[in-house]
Enzyme design. Structure first.
Site, PDB file in Angstrom:
ATOM      1  CE  LYS A 151      45.645 -22.062  47.707  1.00 21.16           C
ATOM      2  NZ  LYS A 151      45.264 -21.323  46.490  1.00 21.16           N
ATOM      3  CD  GLU A 170      48.933 -20.702  55.452  1.00 25.48           C
ATOM      4  OE1 GLU A 170      49.071 -21.670  56.221  1.00 25.48           O
ATOM      5  OE2 GLU A 170      49.029 -20.816  54.209  1.00 25.48           O
ATOM      6  CB  SER A 223      45.595 -23.000  39.430  1.00 24.79           C
ATOM      7  OG  SER A 223      45.230 -21.644  39.248  1.00 24.79           O
TER       8      SER A 223
HETATM    9  C1  LIG Z   1      45.921 -20.282  45.876  1.00 21.04           C
HETATM   10  C2  LIG Z   1      45.749 -20.288  44.415  1.00 21.04           C
HETATM   11  C3  LIG Z   1      46.802 -19.981  43.526  1.00 21.04           C
HETATM   12  C4  LIG Z   1      48.153 -19.517  43.992  1.00 21.04           C
HETATM   13  O1  LIG Z   1      48.870 -20.420  44.747  1.00 21.04           O
HETATM   14  P1  LIG Z   1      50.124 -21.200  44.165  1.00 21.04           P
HETATM   15  O2  LIG Z   1      50.745 -21.789  45.373  1.00 21.04           O
HETATM   16  O3  LIG Z   1      50.993 -20.214  43.463  1.00 21.04           O
HETATM   17  O4  LIG Z   1      49.595 -22.219  43.243  1.00 21.04           O
HETATM   18  C5  LIG Z   1      46.580 -20.078  42.165  1.00 21.04           C
HETATM   19  N1  LIG Z   1      45.373 -20.438  41.685  1.00 21.04           N
HETATM   20  C6  LIG Z   1      44.336 -20.729  42.493  1.00 21.04           C
HETATM   21  C7  LIG Z   1      43.035 -21.121  41.884  1.00 21.04           C
HETATM   22  C8  LIG Z   1      44.483 -20.673  43.879  1.00 21.04           C
HETATM   23  O5  LIG Z   1      43.455 -20.975  44.676  1.00 21.04           O
END
Ligand SMILES: *Cc1c(COP(=O)(O)O)cnc(C)c1O
Length: 395
Positions: free
Chosen positions: A90, A112, A379
């Site tokens: 993020k 948000e 992610s």
């Molecule tokens: C917020 C988040 C997601 C989901 O958001 P996307 O916009 O689909 O990437 C996925 N993995 C993590 C670690 C997150 O913090």
């Protein structure tokens, strides 16, 4: 180019667009113009990449996961977004939009947040840039995510609890939009995924494509060829779009997005907007959403707080329709098992969101060949989820 963005800016086939009140159109048009100007300015790219390098820790490694590879019978690489500052992808987006806010002369940042991860990444960048930050968060989420509320406050942000219908992410988005409408001359709304009204889906994609740009160069250097498959979890879809986008023109690369099936699609307790949703409008964009026959957005569920969103980015909905990407879903139970499997096979505790992508690779073992190269996007890191997983798995 695989989309029709060029001929109809902000649209991806029948998806996308700008379904907002007239007052918000001014704010979005101003933002779009500033974003386009920044994209054409080499100095902007230079500063953005310098911060990602020196502050966020990029490039993130592309790690050949030996024991996981052995388990599934193919060569699996993990794209380590979990190693970024603040623990997830993020930050790539909030750095980009934060710099844009400063460039536009805005004096305040708005965001948000659902689980609090986007709120923390935004509050972090606000501190970095010395801008005041106001984060809208559903009352229910404030209660459930007290540690992230503390983090945001520690970083100097103001957290505004929102009552709304369920007191969760949807209500926080509505309130943030409303607040922005009244204050856009001095503030910028930093949106957290590739959803929302144009230009957000395009802009967030451009700020997340660094994941795929790096992965493409890294895999070419190590393997001398492109991968066979890319796998990423899809909530709003930003980490997946960031990984996929630079490979869209490479037809031999299969793109696999993994949604949350929660307790199972049949139970209605899931957040699989593509696999089980229908056409509608959510947060100012036309896309696939989870709704009843009257068009009321339904409550969603996933064990992974970041996947708990009743819509999906419009470009994903479009890539689903055109068949460029394949979307599958994974249950809470499978994700919880994969969370443990990756920890024990590789010494890497993934975020529960990312564990959905790992689970999909484990599920695909039968269809993989020994020579296949698979890149899985990790992610985020799973430290944030340990307490919840311990609670769920001791029952
Ligand atoms: C917020 C988040 C997601 C989901 O958001 P996307 O916009 O689909 O990437 C996925 N993995 C993590 C670690 C997150 O913090």
């Amino acid at each position: 180019m695989a989309t029709d963005e060029r001929t109809r800016p902000g649209y991806f086939g029948r998806y996308g667009g700008r379904y907002v009140a007239a007052t918000l159109l001014n704010a979005l048009e101003e933002l779009e113009a500033a974003f386009n100007a920044a994209m054409d300015d080499p100095a902007f790219h230079e500063e953005y990449h310098a911060i990602l390098r020196d502050y966020a820790g990029r490039p993130s490694p592309l790690y050949p996961a030996g024991r996981l590879s052995e388990r599934v019978g193919a060569k699996v690489y993990l794209k380590r977004e979990d190693l970024n500052h603040t623990g997830a992808h993020k930050i790539n987006n909030t750095v980009g939009q934060g710099l844009l806010a400063r460039r536009m002369g805005k004096r305040r940042i708005i965001a948000e947040t659902g689980a609090g991860q986007h709120g923390v990444a935004t509050a972090t960048v606000a501190a970095l840039l010395g801008l005041p930050c106001r984060v809208f968060m559903g009352v229910e989420d404030v209660r459930r995510q007290s540690l992230n509320v503390y983090r945001m406050k520690l970083l100097g942000a103001e957290v505004v609890p929102v009552e709304g219908l369920q007191g969760t992410l949807k209500d926080a988005c509505d309130e943030a939009m409303r607040y922005w409408m009244g204050t856009y001359e001095e503030s910028l709304y930093i949106f957290g995924s590739v959803a929302g009204p144009h230009p957000y889906p395009t802009m967030v994609r451009e700020f997340q494509r660094v994941i795929g740009d790096e992965a493409r160069a890294q895999v070419l250097e190590r393997e001398g060829r492109l991968p066979d498959k890319l796998v990423a979890c899809v909530g709003g879809g930003s980490n997946a779009m960031g990984l996929f986008y630079p490979f869209i023109g490479d037809e031999g690369v299969e793109l696999i997005g993994v949604e949350a099936a929660g307790h199972g699609i049949d139970t209605g307790l899931h957040s699989a907007s593509i696999c089980a949703g229908s056409f509608g409008v959510l947060d100012g964009t036309a896309t696939l959403i989870i709704q009843d026959e009257e068009g009321q957005v339904l409550p969603v569920h996933s064990v992974a707080p970041g996947l708990d969103y009743p819509g999906v980015g419009p470009e994903h909905a479009w890539m689903h329709d055109t068949g460029r990407a394949r979307y599958v879903c994974v249950t809470d139970e499978e994700a919880l098992a994969a969370f443990r499997t990756l920890a024990q096979l590789e010494g890497i505790i993934p975020a529960l969101e990312s564990a959905h992508a790992v689970a999909q690779v484990l599920n695909m073992a039968d269809e993989l060949n020994a020579g296949d190269i698979v890149i899985v996007n990790i992610s985020g890191r799973g430290d944030k989820d340990c307490e919840e997983v311990a609670r769920l798995t001791s029952e």
